[in-house]
Design a protein around this motif. Sequence first.
Motif, short mmCIF file in Angstrom:
data_model
loop_
_atom_site.label_atom_id
_atom_site.label_comp_id
_atom_site.label_asym_id
_atom_site.label_seq_id
_atom_site.Cartn_x
_atom_site.Cartn_y
_atom_site.Cartn_z
N LYS A 1 -0.97 1.18 -0.03
CA LYS A 1 0.52 1.18 0.77
C LYS A 1 -0.57 1.71 2.46
O LYS A 1 -1.13 2.24 2.31
N VAL B 1 1.65 9.46 7.21
CA VAL B 1 1.71 8.73 5.13
C VAL B 1 3.28 8.37 4.99
O VAL B 1 3.10 7.81 4.23
N ALA C 1 3.89 5.25 5.20
CA ALA C 1 3.47 3.82 4.60
C ALA C 1 4.18 2.91 3.53
O ALA C 1 5.14 3.58 2.84
N LYS D 1 -2.21 5.13 2.68
CA LYS D 1 -2.01 6.08 1.47
C LYS D 1 -2.78 6.36 0.45
O LYS D 1 -3.40 5.68 -0.37
N THR E 1 -3.26 7.92 -3.38
CA THR E 1 -2.16 8.75 -4.38
C THR E 1 -3.16 9.52 -5.62
O THR E 1 -4.20 9.52 -5.55
N TYR F 1 -4.02 10.27 3.24
CA TYR F 1 -4.45 9.12 3.66
C TYR F 1 -6.19 8.99 4.38
O TYR F 1 -6.87 9.67 3.96
#
Length: 167
Positions: free
Chosen positions: A24, A42, A45, A68, A70, A145
């Motif tokens: 994203k 973010v 995103a 982004k 994770t 990010y």
Amino acid sequence: MTDFSQIDNTIMKTALRYVSAGFKVFPLQKGGKIPIKYSNGVLDATDNKNQVGRWFGQRFPGHNIGVKTTSEYFVVDIDGKNNGFASWRQLIGVFNKGQELETFEVKTGSGNGKHIYLKNTSDIEIRNSAGLIGAGLDIRGEGGYVVSAMSRGEKTPYEPSGSLDLI
């Protein structure tokens, strides 16, 4: 349709490539690391290709791209001026017998750092940290990010090596 410069077109194509690889993205300020004004950063995103096309093709052409991170797809951010490369060599010496990882990497816009993209295949949650795993090594994980490849940095463009498909 807007007349794009070659750089603006490259930025838009790069944002769409990240989305195609499962990331994203969201717009950052031109030449910077900070989200655009009046955005949620973010939290905005998206992996919606239409929205990404509108952002980087119409509203914010040529702006840098925020990617982004994770817990599943995270980034090791190496800061060369704070001994990050030595810390990274030590870390891969312990965990990967000194062999560099075959993955996607981005030389940062400062000219003295690198982003190494990794995939977490465990159940361990990867969170953001600064200097916790080694001097000059930051982790960008859940809720974080990084600036994408092809964005413009302080001194140089963010230069990719490897393939997003290798992560």
